[in-house]
Design an enzyme around this catalytic site. Structure first.
Site, PDB file in Angstrom:
ATOM      1  N   HIS A  30      43.901  32.968  47.754  1.00 58.32           N
ATOM      2  CA  HIS A  30      43.516  31.649  47.246  1.00 58.32           C
ATOM      3  C   HIS A  30      44.154  31.473  45.872  1.00 58.32           C
ATOM      4  CE1 HIS A  30      40.729  33.887  44.768  1.00 58.32           C
ATOM      5  NE2 HIS A  30      40.189  34.430  45.844  1.00 58.32           N
ATOM      6  N   GLY A  32      43.112  31.715  42.980  1.00 54.77           N
ATOM      7  CA  GLY A  32      42.792  32.755  41.996  1.00 54.77           C
ATOM      8  C   GLY A  32      43.803  33.893  42.060  1.00 54.77           C
ATOM      9  N   HIS A  33      44.125  34.335  43.282  1.00 49.31           N
ATOM     10  CA  HIS A  33      45.134  35.395  43.424  1.00 49.31           C
ATOM     11  C   HIS A  33      46.489  34.917  42.897  1.00 49.31           C
ATOM     12  CE1 HIS A  33      42.486  36.578  46.972  1.00 49.31           C
ATOM     13  NE2 HIS A  33      42.564  37.709  46.296  1.00 49.31           N
ATOM     14  N   GLY A 144      41.698  40.513  38.439  1.00 50.25           N
ATOM     15  CA  GLY A 144      40.884  39.358  38.053  1.00 50.25           C
ATOM     16  C   GLY A 144      39.557  39.765  37.440  1.00 50.25           C
ATOM     17  N   LYS A 145      39.115  38.969  36.454  1.00 45.18           N
ATOM     18  CA  LYS A 145      37.798  39.208  35.846  1.00 45.18           C
ATOM     19  C   LYS A 145      36.660  38.853  36.789  1.00 45.18           C
ATOM     20  CE  LYS A 145      38.594  38.393  30.945  1.00 45.18           C
ATOM     21  NZ  LYS A 145      38.168  37.540  29.821  1.00 45.18           N
ATOM     22  N   LYS A 146      36.975  38.119  37.847  1.00 35.51           N
ATOM     23  CA  LYS A 146      35.959  37.770  38.842  1.00 35.51           C
ATOM     24  C   LYS A 146      35.262  39.047  39.322  1.00 35.51           C
ATOM     25  CE  LYS A 146      34.313  35.735  42.689  1.00 35.51           C
ATOM     26  NZ  LYS A 146      34.146  36.892  43.533  1.00 35.51           N
ATOM     27  N   ASP A 147      36.053  40.114  39.532  1.00 39.41           N
ATOM     28  CA  ASP A 147      35.491  41.416  39.913  1.00 39.41           C
ATOM     29  C   ASP A 147      35.381  42.254  38.639  1.00 39.41           C
ATOM     30  OD1 ASP A 147      35.343  41.047  42.828  1.00 39.41           O
ATOM     31  OD2 ASP A 147      37.500  40.817  42.647  1.00 39.41           O
ATOM     32  N   GLN A 150      34.840  46.050  38.802  1.00 42.07           N
ATOM     33  CA  GLN A 150      36.061  46.685  39.324  1.00 42.07           C
ATOM     34  C   GLN A 150      37.109  46.800  38.213  1.00 42.07           C
ATOM     35  OE1 GLN A 150      38.054  45.867  43.271  1.00 42.07           O
ATOM     36  NE2 GLN A 150      39.296  44.497  42.049  1.00 42.07           N
ATOM     37  N   SER A 183      37.688  34.799  48.366  1.00 42.51           N
ATOM     38  CA  SER A 183      38.027  34.760  49.792  1.00 42.51           C
ATOM     39  C   SER A 183      36.786  34.448  50.615  1.00 42.51           C
ATOM     40  CB  SER A 183      38.599  36.101  50.231  1.00 42.51           C
ATOM     41  OG  SER A 183      39.750  36.378  49.464  1.00 42.51           O
TER      42      SER A 183
HETATM   43  O1  PAF Z   1      40.003  43.239  44.519  1.00 44.28           O
HETATM   44  C1  PAF Z   1      40.491  43.521  45.628  1.00 44.28           C
HETATM   45  O2  PAF Z   1      40.981  42.659  46.351  1.00 44.28           O
HETATM   46  C2  PAF Z   1      40.474  44.959  46.103  1.00 44.28           C
HETATM   47  O3  PAF Z   1      39.331  45.617  45.702  1.00 44.28           O
HETATM   48  C3  PAF Z   1      41.728  45.755  45.674  1.00 44.28           C
HETATM   49  C4  PAF Z   1      41.789  45.905  44.169  1.00 44.28           C
HETATM   50  C5  PAF Z   1      42.972  45.060  46.189  1.00 44.28           C
HETATM   51  C6  PAF Z   1      41.675  47.158  46.275  1.00 44.28           C
HETATM   52  O4  PAF Z   1      41.635  47.121  47.666  1.00 44.28           O
END
Ligand code: PAF
Length: 274
Positions: A30, A32-33, A144-147, A150, A183
């Site tokens: 989307h 964002g990516h 992304g800061k969305k995650d 992570q 997504s």
């Molecule tokens: O954020 C994501 O889409 C996934 O966690 C990543 C970083 C691609 C790892 O599979």
């Protein structure tokens, strides 16, 4: 845009190029990516994106097979965003044998919040990101800061393993009503889509209360969860944490509000820095 389906093809496409900027994804792209890809573009000699739906980060009850695969439109979008090389390994190429060596991030970072709701999730994420880093060998990677959690865990991993990769954070892209692009938004019904922005609104309300001097953070969190529940959501957490390690804040810390909640069968997450 060159496409590499194997590690050997990727190495071939990257030969002679230095300082790649990398955006890992699981596809189903989307805006964002694509914003992350555009952000990566001036940061490296080549812009590399990956599409790999990583089985290791799905829990047994989460439907790996049902994860949307939108290959043709993903390729068009990446090409339009200026991606130079797309790495789309097949599962047997990235995991040719059971992946028994794994990256286990520390519990205090990885077993809270998302990791509490989805045990083992960050082991799967860190393991695949480490492996993708080994394949792509980027000098910059954009997440992304969305995650938010992570991003923080990957930053620590890179620091602890002294990986020569600069991690860059991309701002969250939002729809007009504030809903963070994700997504999973594609799973929402029309009615749920209208309701979905309430998660961000709840985080904004928490931030406003903290700014106005609210002190009882636990009470604030419970009230925010109750308010969303009353609208039909099933919240996992709405919480105020400190930005740098996502622990319970002490006075003076920079704060972030984080939330995860299920609307119907769709689980949404979001966050808001203060
Ligand atoms: O954020 C994501 O889409 C996934 O966690 C990543 C970083 C691609 C790892 O599979």
């Amino acid at each position: 845009m060159l496409i590499a389906y194997t590690i050997a093809e990727l190495r071939h496409h990257l030969t002679g190029r230095n300082g790649h900027a990398f955006v890992p994804t699981m596809g189903n792209l989307h805006d964002g990516h694509l914003a992350l890809v555009r952000q990566a573009k001036p940061l490296g000699e080549a812009t590399v994106a990956s599409i790999f739906v990583n089985r290791l980060q799905f829990l047994p009850h989460e439907d790996f097979d049902a994860y949307p695969r939108t290959w043709a439109s993903d390729c068009e979008k990446l090409e339009a965003a200026g991606c130079d090389v797309l790495f789309a390994p097949r599962e047997q190429d990235l995991y040719p044998e059971p992946q028994v060596y794994k990256v286990h991030p520390p519990a205090e970072l990885a077993d809270i919040l998302e990791g509490h709701s989805r045990p083992g999730f960050f082991v799967g994420v860190c393991t695949v990101v480490m492996k993708l880093f080994a394949c792509v060998q980027p000098s910059v990677a954009v997440f992304g800061k969305k995650d938010y959690q992570q991003l923080m865990i990957i930053r620590r991993m890179v620091r602890q393993f002294a990986l020569p990769i600069h991690i860059v954070a991309g701002e969250t892209c939002r729809a007009d009503d504030g809903l963070a692009l994700a997504s999973r938004n594609g799973f929402l019904s029309a009615d749920e889509r209208l309701e979905a922005a309430q998660l961000f609104k709840a985080l904004q309300a928490m931030a406003a209360a903290v700014r106005a001097g609210a002190t009882g953070i636990a009470k604030l969190e419970l009230e925010a969860m109750a308010a969303l529940s009353a609208r039909g959501w099933k919240p996992d957490y709405l919480t105020v944490r400190r930005q740098n390690d996502l622990q319970v804040p002490t006075p003076g810390d920079a704060l972030v509000m984080l939330g995860a909640a299920r609307l119907g069968s769709t689980r949404l997450i979001d966050n808001l820095e203060m």
